[in-house]
Design a protein around this motif. Structure first.
Motif, short mmCIF file in Angstrom:
data_model
loop_
_atom_site.label_atom_id
_atom_site.label_comp_id
_atom_site.label_asym_id
_atom_site.label_seq_id
_atom_site.Cartn_x
_atom_site.Cartn_y
_atom_site.Cartn_z
N MET A 71 0.84 -1.19 0.00
CA MET A 71 0.00 0.00 0.00
C MET A 71 0.88 1.24 0.00
O MET A 71 1.83 1.33 0.77
N PHE A 72 0.58 2.19 -0.85
CA PHE A 72 1.37 3.41 -0.94
C PHE A 72 0.85 4.45 0.04
O PHE A 72 -0.30 4.40 0.48
N HIS A 73 1.70 5.42 0.37
CA HIS A 73 1.27 6.58 1.15
C HIS A 73 1.92 7.82 0.57
O HIS A 73 3.00 7.77 -0.01
N LEU A 74 1.22 8.94 0.69
CA LEU A 74 1.69 10.20 0.13
C LEU A 74 2.48 10.96 1.17
O LEU A 74 2.07 11.06 2.32
N ALA A 132 4.41 9.46 -3.93
CA ALA A 132 3.77 8.26 -3.38
C ALA A 132 4.91 7.29 -3.09
O ALA A 132 5.78 7.08 -3.93
N ARG A 133 4.91 6.76 -1.89
CA ARG A 133 5.95 5.82 -1.48
C ARG A 133 5.33 4.48 -1.12
O ARG A 133 4.24 4.43 -0.57
N GLU A 134 6.10 3.46 -1.41
CA GLU A 134 5.73 2.13 -0.96
C GLU A 134 7.01 1.46 -0.48
O GLU A 134 7.98 1.36 -1.25
N HIS A 135 7.01 1.09 0.78
CA HIS A 135 8.20 0.51 1.41
C HIS A 135 9.42 1.42 1.23
O HIS A 135 10.53 0.95 0.96
N GLY A 136 9.19 2.73 1.32
CA GLY A 136 10.26 3.71 1.22
C GLY A 136 10.70 4.05 -0.18
O GLY A 136 11.55 4.92 -0.38
#
Length: 175
Positions: free
Chosen positions: A1-4, A49-53
């Protein structure tokens, strides 16, 4: 899951590589890049947008003006927005756009322009700019506009110009 998250200085290389993968190495030859040269993106509106850094999506906005009728009205130029090619269609670009449009409105910005596909950007409230009398050199059919404040487009006509090309009092000469 990505986060902004807000884009950080350390993200520059990852963002540049992502943009090359999404748009190709010739992306900087596009007309919209001429409006970004020599400027920093608008503070508070550059996100990744990042996923696992790992950076898997990006969006930026740039200051421009719409010059015409003796005035130069500030506006934002959205772009580029990009998502890892293998991740497109997962809603990441949609979330980047919606999130940053809310932030732009909250920060008091009134008008957003972009160069893109009407079928895609129409869902975010963008409409073709040419019928409204707003033009960008080299982009007669792909320039889109959206007002963030009701009535912000009322009477707005002119040509998109680089933020730095106009100084106070010079708007009438440049129009």
């Amino acid at each position: 899951m990505f986060h902004l998250t807000p884009q950080q200085t350390d993200d520059a290389a990852a963002v540049s590589a992502l943009l090359d993968r999404a748009f190709g190495p010739g992306r900087k030859a596009k007309t919209s890049y001429t409006f970004r040269r020599g400027l920093a993106p608008v503070h508070g509106l550059s996100f990744v947008a990042r996923e696992h850094g790992v950076v898997v999506g990006t969006i930026r906005y740039w200051p421009v003006r719409v010059a015409g009728d003796g005035a130069a009205v500030p506006a934002l130029l959205l772009g580029p927005v990009a998502v890892e090619p293998v991740r497109q269609g997962e809603g990441m670009g949609v979330e980047l756009i919606r999130h940053t449009l809310r932030l732009a409105a909250a920060a008091g910005h009134r008008v957003v322009l972009l160069v893109g596909d009407a079928d895609y950007y129409g869902r975010f409230g963008f409409e073709p700019a040419a019928p409204l009398g707003i033009a960008m050199p080299g982009q007669p059919d792909r320039l889109m506009v959206r007002e963030l404040v009701p009535g912000a487009l009322d009477g707005l006509r002119g040509t998109v110009v680089h933020w730095g090309c106009l100084r106070r009092g010079a708007a009438a000469r440049a129009a």
